[in-house]
Design an enzyme around this catalytic site. Structure first.
Site, PDB file in Angstrom:
ATOM      1  N   GLN A   1     -54.936  81.249  12.877  1.00 29.38           N
ATOM      2  CA  GLN A   1     -54.972  79.916  13.488  1.00 29.38           C
ATOM      3  C   GLN A   1     -56.252  79.716  14.297  1.00 29.38           C
ATOM      4  OE1 GLN A   1     -50.228  80.384  14.357  1.00 29.38           O
ATOM      5  NE2 GLN A   1     -51.259  78.922  15.679  1.00 29.38           N
TER       6      GLN A   1
ATOM      7  N   ARG B   1     -44.012  77.667  18.692  1.00 30.53           N
ATOM      8  CA  ARG B   1     -44.072  76.349  19.341  1.00 30.53           C
ATOM      9  C   ARG B   1     -43.711  76.438  20.821  1.00 30.53           C
ATOM     10  NH1 ARG B   1     -41.728  72.249  14.784  1.00 30.53           N
ATOM     11  NH2 ARG B   1     -43.617  71.045  14.538  1.00 30.53           N
ATOM     12  N   CYS B   2     -44.514  77.221  21.540  1.00 26.04           N
ATOM     13  CA  CYS B   2     -44.155  77.509  22.931  1.00 26.04           C
ATOM     14  C   CYS B   2     -45.169  76.978  23.931  1.00 26.04           C
ATOM     15  CB  CYS B   2     -44.015  79.011  23.113  1.00 26.04           C
ATOM     16  SG  CYS B   2     -45.594  79.862  23.020  1.00 26.04           S
TER      17      CYS B   2
ATOM     18  N   GLU C   1     -45.411  70.627  19.869  1.00 30.09           N
ATOM     19  CA  GLU C   1     -44.393  71.562  20.337  1.00 30.09           C
ATOM     20  C   GLU C   1     -43.295  70.897  21.171  1.00 30.09           C
ATOM     21  OE1 GLU C   1     -47.819  73.515  21.726  1.00 30.09           O
ATOM     22  OE2 GLU C   1     -47.035  75.484  21.199  1.00 30.09           O
TER      23      GLU C   1
HETATM   24  N1  MCN Z   1     -50.651  63.537  16.301  1.00 28.65           N
HETATM   25  C1  MCN Z   1     -50.706  62.169  16.255  1.00 28.65           C
HETATM   26  N2  MCN Z   1     -50.692  61.444  17.427  1.00 28.65           N
HETATM   27  C2  MCN Z   1     -50.592  62.051  18.627  1.00 28.65           C
HETATM   28  C3  MCN Z   1     -50.500  63.465  18.687  1.00 28.65           C
HETATM   29  C4  MCN Z   1     -50.548  64.189  17.500  1.00 28.65           C
HETATM   30  O1  MCN Z   1     -50.765  61.598  15.162  1.00 28.65           O
HETATM   31  N3  MCN Z   1     -50.594  61.360  19.745  1.00 28.65           N
HETATM   32  C5  MCN Z   1     -50.745  64.348  15.083  1.00 28.65           C
HETATM   33  C6  MCN Z   1     -52.016  65.187  15.080  1.00 28.65           C
HETATM   34  O2  MCN Z   1     -53.136  64.507  14.717  1.00 28.65           O
HETATM   35  C7  MCN Z   1     -51.639  66.337  14.179  1.00 28.65           C
HETATM   36  C8  MCN Z   1     -50.169  66.548  14.525  1.00 28.65           C
HETATM   37  O3  MCN Z   1     -49.695  65.297  15.046  1.00 28.65           O
HETATM   38  O4  MCN Z   1     -51.816  65.988  12.844  1.00 28.65           O
HETATM   39  C9  MCN Z   1     -49.957  67.651  15.586  1.00 28.65           C
HETATM   40  O5  MCN Z   1     -50.913  67.470  16.591  1.00 28.65           O
HETATM   41  P1  MCN Z   1     -50.999  68.265  17.974  1.00 28.65           P
HETATM   42  O6  MCN Z   1     -49.890  67.885  18.840  1.00 28.65           O
HETATM   43  O7  MCN Z   1     -52.383  68.096  18.464  1.00 28.65           O
HETATM   44  O8  MCN Z   1     -50.757  69.804  17.578  1.00 28.65           O
HETATM   45  P2  MCN Z   1     -51.753  70.794  16.814  1.00 28.65           P
HETATM   46  O9  MCN Z   1     -52.344  70.103  15.655  1.00 28.65           O
HETATM   47  O10 MCN Z   1     -52.622  71.485  17.771  1.00 28.65           O
HETATM   48  O11 MCN Z   1     -50.697  71.805  16.205  1.00 28.65           O
HETATM   49  C10 MCN Z   1     -50.238  72.925  16.930  1.00 28.65           C
HETATM   50  C11 MCN Z   1     -48.740  72.892  17.135  1.00 28.65           C
HETATM   51  C12 MCN Z   1     -48.277  74.260  17.456  1.00 28.65           C
HETATM   52  S1  MCN Z   1     -48.979  75.052  18.762  1.00 28.65           S
HETATM   53  C13 MCN Z   1     -47.364  74.901  16.672  1.00 28.65           C
HETATM   54  S2  MCN Z   1     -46.834  76.442  17.154  1.00 28.65           S
HETATM   55  C14 MCN Z   1     -46.849  74.274  15.485  1.00 28.65           C
HETATM   56  C15 MCN Z   1     -46.926  72.792  15.525  1.00 28.65           C
HETATM   57  O12 MCN Z   1     -48.104  72.372  15.960  1.00 28.65           O
HETATM   58  N4  MCN Z   1     -47.010  74.873  14.289  1.00 28.65           N
HETATM   59  C16 MCN Z   1     -46.781  74.139  13.137  1.00 28.65           C
HETATM   60  N5  MCN Z   1     -46.430  72.137  14.455  1.00 28.65           N
HETATM   61  C17 MCN Z   1     -46.459  72.742  13.221  1.00 28.65           C
HETATM   62  N6  MCN Z   1     -46.207  72.033  12.103  1.00 28.65           N
HETATM   63  C18 MCN Z   1     -46.332  72.634  10.898  1.00 28.65           C
HETATM   64  N7  MCN Z   1     -46.088  71.904   9.791  1.00 28.65           N
HETATM   65  N8  MCN Z   1     -46.720  73.936  10.770  1.00 28.65           N
HETATM   66  C19 MCN Z   1     -46.942  74.701  11.856  1.00 28.65           C
HETATM   67  O13 MCN Z   1     -47.327  75.962  11.714  1.00 28.65           O
HETATM   68 CU1  CUM Z   2     -46.911  79.104  21.290  1.00 30.49          CU
HETATM   69  S1  CUM Z   2     -46.898  78.785  19.282  1.00 30.49           S
HETATM   70 MO1  CUM Z   2     -48.330  77.417  18.915  1.00 30.49          MO
HETATM   71  O1  CUM Z   2     -49.002  77.501  20.469  1.00 30.49           O
HETATM   72  O2  CUM Z   2     -49.407  78.175  17.937  1.00 30.49           O
END
Ligand code: MCN
Ligand code: CUM
Length: 795
Positions: A232, A379-380, A749
């Site tokens: 990641q 997802r923590c 998360e």
């Molecule tokens: N998004 C959006 N509008 C917002 C916020 C987010 O449209 N206001 C969209 C983003 O553009 C992105 C998605 O939602 O396409 C998730 O965005 P974000 O909250 O920024 O999270 P990350 O992309 O950083 O993803 C990490 C988070 C984590 S830490 C874990 S653990 C997890 C999760 O996402 N692992 C996943 N969701 C997952 N979903 C899938 N399918 N697979 C994983 O491994």
């Molecule tokens: Cu704590 S699980 Mo996500 O932060 O990759």
């Protein structure tokens, strides 16, 4: 023109939804290849001359290694290399640093410290030979007493697990505290009532569909090492490899291809990666390692495993005066979490951020046990999951003890909408929120009053109904760089945008999608900022040779940090395009106005040029003195974390005869600020709720007294299917993030963080009449049944 005639409009601004901009529920572009079976995952990487690696794992949890005999393995046809800890040690590679300033064995030398630990590995012509050869390795173990929980670890006569470390005379891997101890003690002394509860958030596993793996390819001729791997955070791995293998960064290329989920499981650096790299360097051939499901479940980063003692100091009318928390977390044999260096127990001290509480104190102790290393995953957001679960369970218990309604108790303690910026009792700064409104939307949606009446009515017939509320705000999006770093590398992120002459574009970021849909949503941000249709923008992540430096994807930091960088880089492009537009329109820059997709002359709105025309001019008709091309990059260091919030409410019916509980309804209200892609956001919430339900109802990894991992397969470790998964009713509140360039906050998360307490609180609400205050997750029927029949808490 009469007063009734519409004003003439000259706007040719594009319809943002039509071009797939912000707010469009655009279908995920990556799914095109995924659902056709054309994704390119780690096992799809096949290189000429590639060899295969298999790992021999320890069958026992704690033992001294007396001897390892590899003769039979070496003699098998097709075997190219057999590696043991002893051989690794001659190259000073038997141990590696972890992302939390500890050390971890790559291959065991002196002892094995958990079941499933890597003991040896074989590299052979095909994976079957490698596996057979592993079985031919003879290891003699001398078994040692096993420790599987903090109580055993902290016992005075406990064997010391990490006797490899100088100055390690017990099994404590850290002790940490935060908050105001004396102020908190004082508040407790003056309280009308103290509510105290103990609980365990059990060990769970992210279990992504695709397990971990790597293909390492060292080229002696060029000196370059290319590693395709399930990570990641490719740039962090490059930095780690540079330090461990002492290779310069430009000779290391880390490529993270399509990932079949990550969920935090693919953040740590695992021994398998390191061994495949070393094997490729030694053999000068590509070496592939593909982990199997049991290997993944027993040896890679799990989530949680935290014991809490929590206390709330309360005034009779329900006001929370202070919070006291102590946690003992089980990190397994090596402290291997990835989390910001400053915070030993992650962001667990984000607890109670949505409540207005004068003072708080947290002590946290981490211990070594004979279990696989980890704790921060699934997802923590760096243990915010535990924080919010404990918070909402403590809140429910306190409200019940005072005889105050659950919703009312929360409402009266919330931080008020006009009380921002707000300093949380453990020192975070929140910048926005509408917690009472969020709760109200949830209460209205579930018809709270109506359900209470239904519950009372049902009780007359001996039926047990319950309703559970969980409210929280959580910190998503590490950094800012002032406070957040991993191994000293500051947490910011990046984006690079190249607009080609026809107005098509390629965007790269330092994040790494694992299923979250970045290829879809990042293009939407560019479309929003530049008016280039999203379908004309390709998004690429995960290759350190091409992507700008970034800290990767975890803690839902991509939208808050990399997503902000995408907006900023687009704005840089727009600023340059404005110069090109002024040149094409033969006016000065100050006379040029912008509307979506087009610059026009303020005094003559009909005279305009599109962003695509500007792009062509950047290569074919630029003004004197302006640098050609239309490319930019941006590094973004956010001023603060983003603070999405949510309210999750579930209703359940418990069968008193069997302890089986059924979910009646699940209402989720989420505020992640401006939603880039509402459909993807809803997908993230539904996935998160499903994980929350799984943890509350069925999921845990446990160990027997000998340290055998129960949960090494999907017969014992359960994933809910569509059959068990309840239906969800989703609602939203929108409070734009005040500092994010497009007002977005993280969402990835939230539902996993806030959801579990809603399910558990609902079951506890149904069991209240039996004097039961807590049943530890998962709420398996036998535990619930015991609580009902024995009328006591169950842990
Ligand atoms: N998004 C959006 N509008 C917002 C916020 C987010 O449209 N206001 C969209 C983003 O553009 C992105 C998605 O939602 O396409 C998730 O965005 P974000 O909250 O920024 O999270 P990350 O992309 O950083 O993803 C990490 C988070 C984590 S830490 C874990 S653990 C997890 C999760 O996402 N692992 C996943 N969701 C997952 N979903 C899938 N399918 N697979 C994983 O491994
Ligand atoms: Cu704590 S699980 Mo996500 O932060 O990759």
């Amino acid at each position: 023109m009469t007063a009734t005639e519409p004003a003439p409009t000259t706007s040719r601004a594009l319809d943002e939804i039509k071009i797939g901009g912000m707010g469009a529920s655009r279908k995920r572009v990556e799914d095109n290849r995924f659902i056709r079976g054309r994704g390119h995952y780690i096992d799809d990487v096949v290189l000429p001359g590639m060899l295969h690696m298999e790992i021999l794992r320890s069958p026992v949890a704690h033992a001294r290694i007396v001897s390892i005999d590899t003769t039979r393995a070496w003699n098998m046809p097709g075997v190219r290399l057999v590696l043991t800890g002893e051989m690794m040690a001659t190259r000073n590679l038997a141990w590696m640093p972890t992302l939390s300033y500890d050390t971890q064995a790559v291959l065991a030398t002196d002892k094995v410290r958990f079941q499933g630990q890597e003991v040896a590995c074989v590299i052979a012509d095909d994976p079957y030979i490698a596996k057979d050869a592993c079985e031919a390795i003879e290891v003699e173990y001398e078994q040692l007493p096993v420790i599987v929980n903090p109580t055993q670890a902290l016992a005075p006569d406990a064997p010391i697990i990490r006797d490899d470390k100088e100055n390690q005379h017990d099994n404590v891997c850290f002790e940490w505290e935060v908050g105001d101890k004396s102020g908190t003690d004082r508040a407790f002394a003056e309280a009308d009532h103290v509510s105290r509860i103990e609980m365990h958030y059990p060990r769970s596993h992210p279990s992504p569909l695709e397990c971990c793996g790597s293909v390492a390819d060292f080229d002696r001729a060029t000196g370059k090492l290319t590693v395709y791997m399930t990570t990641q955070a490719p740039h962090i791995v490059r930095a780690a490899v540079a330090l461990i293998a002492e290779l310069p960064e430009h000779m290391i290329r880390i490529v993270s291809p399509d990932l079949g989920g990550g969920f935090g499981n693919k953040v740590p650096v695992y021994p398998g990666y390191v061994m495949s790299i070393l094997a490729s360097i030694l053999l000068e051939r590509p070496v592939k390692w593909i982990e199997d499901r049991s290997g993944n479940l027993i040896s890679t980063g799990f989530g949680r495993d935290v014991y809490l003692t929590g206390e709330l100091a309360l005034r009779r009318d329900g006001k929370i005066l202070a919070v006291r928390m102590h946690t003992d977390s089980d990190h397994g044999a090596f402290f291997g979490d990835a989390q910001p260096s400053k915070f030993k127990i992650g962001l667990l001290h984000s607890a109670f951020a949505c409540y207005d509480i004068p003072t708080a104190h947290l002590t946290a102790r981490g211990v070594y046990t004979n279990k696989a290393p980890g704790g921060v995953a699934y997802r923590c957001s760096f243990r915010v999951t535990e924080a919010m679960f404990f918070q909402e369970r403590m809140v429910q218990a306190a409200a019940d003890e005072l005889g105050i309604d659950q919703a009312e108790f929360r409402r009266m303690n919330f931080v008020r909408d006009d009380d921002f910026p707000h300093r949380t009792p453990f020192g975070f700064l929140t910048d926005s929120g509408q917690y009472a409104k969020c709760l109200q939307v949830g209460l209205d949606a579930i018809d709270y009053e109506g359900f209470r009446r239904e519950q009372a009515e049902a009780a007359k017939n001996g039926r047990l109904l319950g309703i559970g509320i969980s409210c929280m705000t959580e910190p998503l999006g590490a950094g800012n760089s002032r406070e957040y770093d991993i191994l000293g590398i500051k947490m910011f992120d990046s984006a690079e945008l190249r607009v080609h002459m026809t107005g098509k574009a390629i965007l790269r970021t330092g994040a790494k999608t694992q299923g979250q849909g970045h290829e879809t949503t990042w293009a939407q941000i560019v479309a929003h900022e530049l008016g280039i249709p999203a379908e004309d923008i390709v998004v690429e992540e995960g290759d350190t040779d091409t992507a700008p430096f970034g800290m990767g994807t975890y803690a839902s930091r991509s939208t808050p940090v990399a997503g902000a960088a995408v907006a900023m880089v687009s704005r840089k492009i727009r600023a340059k395009a404005r110069k090109l537009a002024a040149h094409l329109l033969e006016v000065s820059e100050e006379d040029v106005e912008w509307e979506l997709g087009r610059f026009y002359v303020r005094a003559a709105p009909d005279r305009g040029v599109t962003i695509q025309e500007c792009a062509m001019a950047a290569y074919a008709n630029m003004p004197d003195g302006l640098e050609p091309g239309l490319e930019a990059n941006a590094y973004y260091d956010p001023p603060n974390l983003t603070w999405p919030f949510g309210c999750y409410i579930t209703t359940v019916e418990v069968d008193p005869m069997t302890g089986v509980w059924d979910v009646l309804r699940v209402v989720a209200v989420d505020d992640c600020g401006v939603r880039i892609n509402p459909m993807i956001v809803e997908g993230q919430i539904m996935g998160g709720l499903t994980e929350a339900y799984a943890m509350a109802s069925m999921q845990f990894i446990t160990f027997d007294a000998d340290g055998n991992c129960i949960g090494s397969n999907f017969m014992d470790y359960l994933l809910p299917t569509a059959w068990e998964t309840p239906g969800y009713e989703l609602h939203e509140v929108v409070t734009p993030c005040p500092h994010h360039p497009i007002g977005a906050k993280g969402i990835g998360e939230c539902a996993t963080v806030g959801g579990p307490a809603a399910f558990v609180n609902a079951v506890m609400d149904a069991l209240k009449q039996f004097g039961v205050r807590n049943v530890d997750m998962p709420l398996l029927p036998d535990r619930v049944h015991e609580a009902i029949t024995q009328r006591h808490d169950v842990s």
